[in-house]
Scaffold this motif. Sequence first.
Motif: not given
Length: 349
Positions: A133-139, A158-170, A273-282
Motif C-alpha cells: 500500500d505504502l512504502g517508506l524510503a529514507i536517505g 542529516g536525513g530525509v524520509a518519503y512515504v510513497i503511495g498511489n492513491k491520488e487523493s493522498e 540525504g543530500s538530493c532528498m533534502m533539497g527536494i524537501a526544502a523545495t
Amino acid sequence: MSVGIVSYGAYVPKYRIKIEDIARVWGDDAEILKSGLMVNEKAVPDVDEDAATIAVEAARAAVNRSCIDAQRIGAVYTGSESHPYAVKPTSTIVAEATGATPVLTAADFEFACKAGTAAVQACMGLVSSGMIDLGLAIGADVAQGAPGDALEYTAAAGGVAYVIGNKESELVAIIEDTYSFTTDTPDFWRREGMPYPEHGGRFTGEPGYFKHVTNAAKGLLNKLDTKPEDYDYAVFHQPNGKFPSRAAKMLGFSKEQIKPGLVVPRLGNTYSGSCMMGIAATLDQAKPGDRIFATAFGSGAGGDAFSITVTDKIDEIRDNAPKVEELLADPIYVDYATYARHKGKIKIA
C-alpha cells in the motif's frame, strides 16, 4: 495509475561547525575553501546520534506530517553509507520506531549518496505493482571524512524520509517518471573495517559527478520530451555548492530554479540525504501545479533523475512537521574538539 509522494519528513541535528574552525586546525585558508566549496558550515551529530536515529526522526516526521496509519507501510528501505551496524538492518529499527512492524519487506540500501533515491525507486515499483500500500524510503547519513581530508569540510549529518503511495487523493506530489544512468566508475569507496572513505581525485568531477548527473538528467528530459524551462524548480546532488550550480548551468537550468533547494551552504553534504533534502526544502515552498526536476548522484557511480509535479494536497500537510528551513535555524556552534568528540574521531585506548 499515478505514483508519488504521500508525505515527507526531514531531520537535521542542531550542532554545526564552521568551515573556518576546521581550517584553523589544519592550517588551511578558510576563505579560499568557502569560496571554492560554496559551503560555510556543516551539521554535526550529537554524541548519541547516528544514521539510525536520524532515519527514525525523519521517518516519524513523515508519518506525522500526513497523519498516516503506519500499519499501511509495507516496505521500509533506508539508504545510507554510515549504517551503524555492518550486520543488522537500520530499516527494522525504523519500522519498529514508527509503528510499521511487521512489514512485508525491509532492507538497507547502499549506493553512496544515491542510496536514498534508489529506495524511492524500489518503493515506486512495489506500490505500482500492488504488492504494498505504502512504502517508506529514507536517505540518512552521519557522513565520514578523515581528519585533515578535503571531505572533512563538507561531510555532514542529516536525513530525509518519503512515504510513497498511489492513491491520488493522498498524493502531495506525483512522480511523473524516473530515469537512471549507472557505470562502474571508482571515484569513491570504503572497504569493510575502514573508518573513513577514500576518493580518486581525478575521477570525482567529470567522470564521476558530471557524467552521471547530466546523462541521467538528459535521459529523463528526452524520455518525457521536456525542457529545463518546463520546470519551476531543480535540485541536484549537493556534495558542495559548486557542483550542483555547474550541473544546472550545463543542463540549461537557472540559478533561480535551484536556489530554493540549494541547502548545502548551511548544512554540508548529508550524502544519502543530500538530493532528498533539497527536494524537501523545495516542497516546503512549492505551490500546487509546480514542477520539480531532481537528479541524485551516488559515487561508484550512478545518477537517478525524477520529474515531480506538486498537487493541491501539499497545502494541507506542509505545516504538520518541521520544514527544512526550521531545522536549519538557530544552530548550536561547536569547536573542533567538540566536533571530534561527537564524531568519534577521538579514540579512547
